[in-house]
Design a protein around this motif. Sequence first.
Motif, PDB file in Angstrom:
ATOM      1  N   ASN A   7       0.816  -1.205   0.000  1.00 24.99           N
ATOM      2  CA  ASN A   7       0.000   0.000   0.000  1.00 24.99           C
ATOM      3  C   ASN A   7       0.856   1.265   0.000  1.00 24.99           C
ATOM      4  O   ASN A   7       0.543   2.246   0.641  1.00 24.99           O
ATOM      5  CB  ASN A   7      -0.970  -0.002   1.194  1.00 24.99           C
ATOM      6  N   ARG A   8       1.947   1.206  -0.758  1.00 22.37           N
ATOM      7  CA  ARG A   8       2.789   2.375  -0.911  1.00 22.37           C
ATOM      8  C   ARG A   8       1.987   3.503  -1.572  1.00 22.37           C
ATOM      9  O   ARG A   8       1.212   3.258  -2.489  1.00 22.37           O
ATOM     10  CB  ARG A   8       3.977   2.024  -1.792  1.00 22.37           C
ATOM     11  N   GLY A   9       2.165   4.725  -1.088  1.00 22.48           N
ATOM     12  CA  GLY A   9       1.424   5.845  -1.659  1.00 22.48           C
ATOM     13  C   GLY A   9       2.332   6.907  -2.221  1.00 22.48           C
ATOM     14  O   GLY A   9       3.494   7.024  -1.816  1.00 22.48           O
ATOM     15  N   VAL A  10       1.822   7.693  -3.177  1.00 25.89           N
ATOM     16  CA  VAL A  10       2.614   8.752  -3.812  1.00 25.89           C
ATOM     17  C   VAL A  10       1.889  10.089  -3.747  1.00 25.89           C
ATOM     18  O   VAL A  10       0.659  10.144  -3.748  1.00 25.89           O
ATOM     19  CB  VAL A  10       2.918   8.406  -5.282  1.00 25.89           C
ATOM     20  N   GLY A  11       2.677  11.164  -3.672  1.00 23.88           N
ATOM     21  CA  GLY A  11       2.096  12.503  -3.667  1.00 23.88           C
ATOM     22  C   GLY A  11       2.999  13.475  -4.392  1.00 23.88           C
ATOM     23  O   GLY A  11       4.221  13.418  -4.240  1.00 23.88           O
ATOM     24  N   ILE A  12       2.401  14.358  -5.217  1.00 21.58           N
ATOM     25  CA  ILE A  12       3.195  15.379  -5.908  1.00 21.58           C
ATOM     26  C   ILE A  12       2.546  16.728  -5.648  1.00 21.58           C
ATOM     27  O   ILE A  12       1.339  16.815  -5.404  1.00 21.58           O
ATOM     28  CB  ILE A  12       3.305  15.098  -7.429  1.00 21.58           C
ATOM     29  N   THR A  69      -5.799   3.318   3.717  1.00 20.64           N
ATOM     30  CA  THR A  69      -7.056   2.764   3.202  1.00 20.64           C
ATOM     31  C   THR A  69      -8.248   3.610   3.664  1.00 20.64           C
ATOM     32  O   THR A  69      -9.314   3.547   3.069  1.00 20.64           O
ATOM     33  CB  THR A  69      -7.235   1.313   3.674  1.00 20.64           C
ATOM     34  N   GLU A  70      -8.054   4.400   4.697  1.00 21.46           N
ATOM     35  CA  GLU A  70      -9.118   5.279   5.200  1.00 21.46           C
ATOM     36  C   GLU A  70      -8.715   6.751   5.036  1.00 21.46           C
ATOM     37  O   GLU A  70      -7.552   7.051   4.785  1.00 21.46           O
ATOM     38  CB  GLU A  70      -9.357   5.011   6.704  1.00 21.46           C
ATOM     39  N   VAL A  71      -9.671   7.662   5.212  1.00 23.85           N
ATOM     40  CA  VAL A  71      -9.368   9.093   5.182  1.00 23.85           C
ATOM     41  C   VAL A  71      -8.488   9.422   6.391  1.00 23.85           C
ATOM     42  O   VAL A  71      -8.826   9.083   7.528  1.00 23.85           O
ATOM     43  CB  VAL A  71     -10.662   9.939   5.212  1.00 23.85           C
ATOM     44  N   SER A 121      12.867  25.991  -9.747  1.00 23.61           N
ATOM     45  CA  SER A 121      13.550  26.616 -10.884  1.00 23.61           C
ATOM     46  C   SER A 121      12.596  27.625 -11.481  1.00 23.61           C
ATOM     47  O   SER A 121      11.378  27.396 -11.499  1.00 23.61           O
ATOM     48  CB  SER A 121      13.917  25.550 -11.921  1.00 23.61           C
ATOM     49  N   GLY A 122      13.129  28.738 -11.938  1.00 27.96           N
ATOM     50  CA  GLY A 122      12.257  29.760 -12.507  1.00 27.96           C
ATOM     51  C   GLY A 122      11.233  30.205 -11.483  1.00 27.96           C
ATOM     52  O   GLY A 122      11.595  30.547 -10.352  1.00 27.96           O
ATOM     53  N   SER A 123       9.971  30.174 -11.824  1.00 26.58           N
ATOM     54  CA  SER A 123       8.897  30.669 -10.949  1.00 26.58           C
ATOM     55  C   SER A 123       8.230  29.595 -10.108  1.00 26.58           C
ATOM     56  O   SER A 123       7.303  29.877  -9.366  1.00 26.58           O
ATOM     57  CB  SER A 123       7.809  31.340 -11.805  1.00 26.58           C
ATOM     58  N   TYR A 124       8.687  28.339 -10.225  1.00 28.66           N
ATOM     59  CA  TYR A 124       7.977  27.232  -9.585  1.00 28.66           C
ATOM     60  C   TYR A 124       8.836  26.384  -8.653  1.00 28.66           C
ATOM     61  O   TYR A 124      10.044  26.239  -8.873  1.00 28.66           O
ATOM     62  CB  TYR A 124       7.389  26.298 -10.653  1.00 28.66           C
ATOM     63  N   ALA A 125       8.154  25.794  -7.655  1.00 34.78           N
ATOM     64  CA  ALA A 125       8.752  24.757  -6.819  1.00 34.78           C
ATOM     65  C   ALA A 125       7.907  23.501  -6.991  1.00 34.78           C
ATOM     66  O   ALA A 125       6.684  23.587  -7.158  1.00 34.78           O
ATOM     67  CB  ALA A 125       8.762  25.178  -5.352  1.00 34.78           C
ATOM     68  N   VAL A 126       8.544  22.345  -6.970  1.00 26.52           N
ATOM     69  CA  VAL A 126       7.816  21.079  -7.009  1.00 26.52           C
ATOM     70  C   VAL A 126       8.382  20.160  -5.937  1.00 26.52           C
ATOM     71  O   VAL A 126       9.542  20.279  -5.542  1.00 26.52           O
ATOM     72  CB  VAL A 126       7.917  20.348  -8.373  1.00 26.52           C
ATOM     73  N   ALA A 127       7.531  19.247  -5.472  1.00 25.86           N
ATOM     74  CA  ALA A 127       7.994  18.262  -4.502  1.00 25.86           C
ATOM     75  C   ALA A 127       7.218  16.984  -4.713  1.00 25.86           C
ATOM     76  O   ALA A 127       6.089  17.003  -5.222  1.00 25.86           O
ATOM     77  CB  ALA A 127       7.781  18.769  -3.074  1.00 25.86           C
ATOM     78  N   MET A 128       7.831  15.856  -4.391  1.00 21.93           N
ATOM     79  CA  MET A 128       7.079  14.599  -4.408  1.00 21.93           C
ATOM     80  C   MET A 128       7.462  13.759  -3.200  1.00 21.93           C
ATOM     81  O   MET A 128       8.546  13.906  -2.644  1.00 21.93           O
ATOM     82  CB  MET A 128       7.222  13.835  -5.718  1.00 21.93           C
ATOM     83  N   ALA A 129       6.511  12.944  -2.769  1.00 25.33           N
ATOM     84  CA  ALA A 129       6.732  12.120  -1.588  1.00 25.33           C
ATOM     85  C   ALA A 129       6.223  10.713  -1.829  1.00 25.33           C
ATOM     86  O   ALA A 129       5.312  10.490  -2.629  1.00 25.33           O
ATOM     87  CB  ALA A 129       6.016  12.733  -0.387  1.00 25.33           C
ATOM     88  N   VAL A 130       6.845   9.769  -1.148  1.00 29.40           N
ATOM     89  CA  VAL A 130       6.411   8.377  -1.168  1.00 29.40           C
ATOM     90  C   VAL A 130       6.202   7.956   0.278  1.00 29.40           C
ATOM     91  O   VAL A 130       7.044   8.227   1.135  1.00 29.40           O
ATOM     92  CB  VAL A 130       7.472   7.470  -1.841  1.00 29.40           C
ATOM     93  N   ALA A 131       5.062   7.333   0.558  1.00 27.73           N
ATOM     94  CA  ALA A 131       4.766   6.848   1.920  1.00 27.73           C
ATOM     95  C   ALA A 131       4.495   5.360   1.858  1.00 27.73           C
ATOM     96  O   ALA A 131       3.987   4.846   0.871  1.00 27.73           O
ATOM     97  CB  ALA A 131       3.553   7.578   2.488  1.00 27.73           C
ATOM     98  N   LYS A 132       4.841   4.670   2.935  1.00 31.30           N
ATOM     99  CA  LYS A 132       4.517   3.241   2.991  1.00 31.30           C
ATOM    100  C   LYS A 132       4.172   2.820   4.427  1.00 31.30           C
ATOM    101  O   LYS A 132       4.473   3.514   5.372  1.00 31.30           O
ATOM    102  CB  LYS A 132       5.639   2.397   2.430  1.00 31.30           C
TER     103      LYS A 132
END
Lengths: 132, 132, 132
Positions: A7-12, A69-71, A121-132
């Motif tokens: 049940n690994r999860g991803v977020g961007i 699996t739940e909120v 970079s430029g005008s934006y920031a991005v991030a991503m995460a993985v949870a398990k």
Amino acid sequence: MGATEDNRGVGIDVQLCAEIPADNAVFLERNFTKDEQTYCIKSSGPQASFAGRWAAKEAVIKAVSSAATEVVWTKGAGAPLKEIEILRTEGKAPEVIFHGEAKAAVEKAGIKGVKVTISHSGSYAVAMAVAK
Amino acid sequence: MGATEDNRGVGIDVQLCAEIPADNAVFLERNFTKDEQTYCIKSSGPQASFAGRWAAKEAVIKAVSSAATEVVWTKGAGAPLKEIEILRTEGKAPEVIFHGEAKAAVEKAGIKGVKVTISHSGSYAVAMAVAK
Amino acid sequence: MGATEDNRGVGIDVQLCAEIPADNAVFLERNFTKDEQTYCIKSSGPQASFAGRWAAKEAVIKAVSSAATEVVWTKGAGAPLKEIEILRTEGKAPEVIFHGEAKAAVEKAGIKGVKVTISHSGSYAVAMAVAK
């Protein structure tokens, strides 16, 4: 899909840096720990640094939801961002530390670990995460 | 967090394409292999193509750091980008090949595999990598 | 690299929102299911919402290719985006549902599950997916 054996999860998250009110003390105090504020203000670009950290917190929230699996975040958009702390050590990946209600929610959801990565970079920031 | 049974790491990078000096031969020679240069120059948008590959290399560096327990890239920002080669095969995902010092560092860190993905649109390129 | 014991794949996509012809009924009908169209049109920003969903479908295609050992999408850029449906439930992560030829291709490739995450800010939407 998303079977129990993994049940690994991803977020961007992407964030237009200019939208982060980096000179609003009340906003900063509400969303960033003292250590985070110190780190971002000392950085070469505080606005981008705060935006990157903001994106990281949002990505972590999404990754945890994706793994659970739940909120998890019952307060929705009112999730306590300050309780999701992003720490840096020179030459190493950023680390995620949960505090207070966020810590309780993440533990209740059975999350064992979260990894996060940030860029801007430029005008934006991005991030991503993985949870398990 | 990040327990030994799963030290998978993640890395993301965003890059404003215009910042990449795609017409500077010295810069290209220092950071891209001959095959990468040929691929990017032949592409429909060399500037975006070089930016995407640059982002991919940066994402790989971060993913390896995130997966490792020790500092991997001892040269910091001077990590040898040319030694992290991103190869393409039509219809398949890009592949990461390490050479020289980068290969040695990645092997020393116990990394068994790295996957990377690239995209660009408008003025930006983004890439993310997973290492384990 | 990418050994058989772990063929997890990753995919990322960035999309300049303005490039998505969100008022072109033929385009929408070709690429989005009825439920997706309803969700995006009702959202606070339909253009960004369609762009985010588009990015999610592209990220899923890449993640599946990255996880598979063979070429999955034999039609290349003509992959059936409408057959890759992105569903939302309030407070939970988006879910990926495959239909028709996409479902058959993904099953044939041995993919057991795909997770996706979407974000937009300013002029861009980004999405990333993990397949295994």
